[in-house]
Design an enzyme around this catalytic site. Structure first.
Site, short mmCIF file in Angstrom:
data_model
loop_
_atom_site.label_atom_id
_atom_site.label_comp_id
_atom_site.label_asym_id
_atom_site.label_seq_id
_atom_site.Cartn_x
_atom_site.Cartn_y
_atom_site.Cartn_z
N SER A 33 0.83 -1.19 0.00
CA SER A 33 0.00 0.00 0.00
C SER A 33 0.87 1.26 0.00
O SER A 33 1.67 1.45 -0.91
CB SER A 33 -0.96 -0.07 1.20
OG SER A 33 -1.90 0.97 1.18
N HIS A 55 -2.47 -1.31 -4.23
CA HIS A 55 -3.93 -1.33 -4.33
C HIS A 55 -4.45 0.10 -4.28
O HIS A 55 -3.69 1.05 -4.13
CB HIS A 55 -4.57 -2.22 -3.25
CG HIS A 55 -4.38 -1.75 -1.85
ND1 HIS A 55 -4.80 -2.47 -0.75
CD2 HIS A 55 -3.79 -0.63 -1.33
CE1 HIS A 55 -4.50 -1.81 0.35
NE2 HIS A 55 -3.90 -0.70 0.03
#
Length: 200
Positions: free
Chosen positions: A103, A128
């Site tokens: 992330s 993501h």
């Protein structure tokens, strides 16, 4: 206090002309221009990393800084404060993933100086789209939803710049959790090389 310092931290004793001097291991490594970004990315941790980056720039604006990352990700705003400082300061910031960079951790890994972004061979990298949850009046929820979409588009655009991937590919590949091995992260453009041994 940072979570990294909550546990027992090893001390290093150095002999100097004035006698002995002891440092915690992270302060000693900071003298070698090594910064650790470990655990959840949140405001307090981000402030410490930013302060270390600014300090090392003031010490020597022409010498590289090494940012070692082992993070599951976290707050976008906290991460962006680190990212913007990395881009702002004069020294190149070399990023090294050890363990995981997921992330926001992966975003910061990719944001290192071009040609100086590395991953250790058994590390995992995951990209993501940003996460968020809101409650309250419908109008406020709508405002927050628009804000997270704006952030998503900004992060995708910056990832495209750092990886060399088309924005459409980034949008597709960040739609869900997308895990990569070290070699896959190199192929994707998130990092420049896999480091198996020092000196490579």
């Amino acid at each position: 206090m940072s979570p990294i310092f909550d546990a027992l931290v090893p001390m290093v004793v150095e002999q100097t002309s004035r006698g002995e001097r002891s440092y915690d291991i992270y302060s000693r490594l900071l003298k070698e221009r090594v910064i650790f970004l470990t655990g959840q990315v949140e405001d307090h941790m981000a402030n410490l990393v930013v302060a270390q980056l600014l300090f090392l720039e003031s010490e020597n604006p022409d010498k590289d800084i090494f940012l070692y990352i082992n993070s599951p990700g976290g707050s976008v705003t906290a991460g962006m404060s680190i990212y913007d400082t990395m881009q702002f300061i004069k020294p190149n910031v070399s990023t090294v993933c050890m363990g995981q960079a997921c992330s926001m951790g992966a975003f910061l890994l990719a944001g290192g100086a071009p040609g100086k972004r590395y991953v250790l061979p058994n590390s995992r990298v995951m990209i993501h789209q940003p996460l968020g949850g809101f409650q309250g009046q419908a109008s406020d929820i709508q405002i927050h939803a628009q804000e997270i979409l704006t952030i998503k588009n900004k992060l995708n655009r910056l990832l495209a710049e750092h990886t060399g991937q088309p924005i459409e590919v980034i949008e597709r590949d960040t739609d869900r959790d997308n895990f990569m091995s070290a070699d896959q992260a190199v192929e994707y453009g998130l990092v420049d090389a896999v480091l198996k041994h020092r000196g490579e």
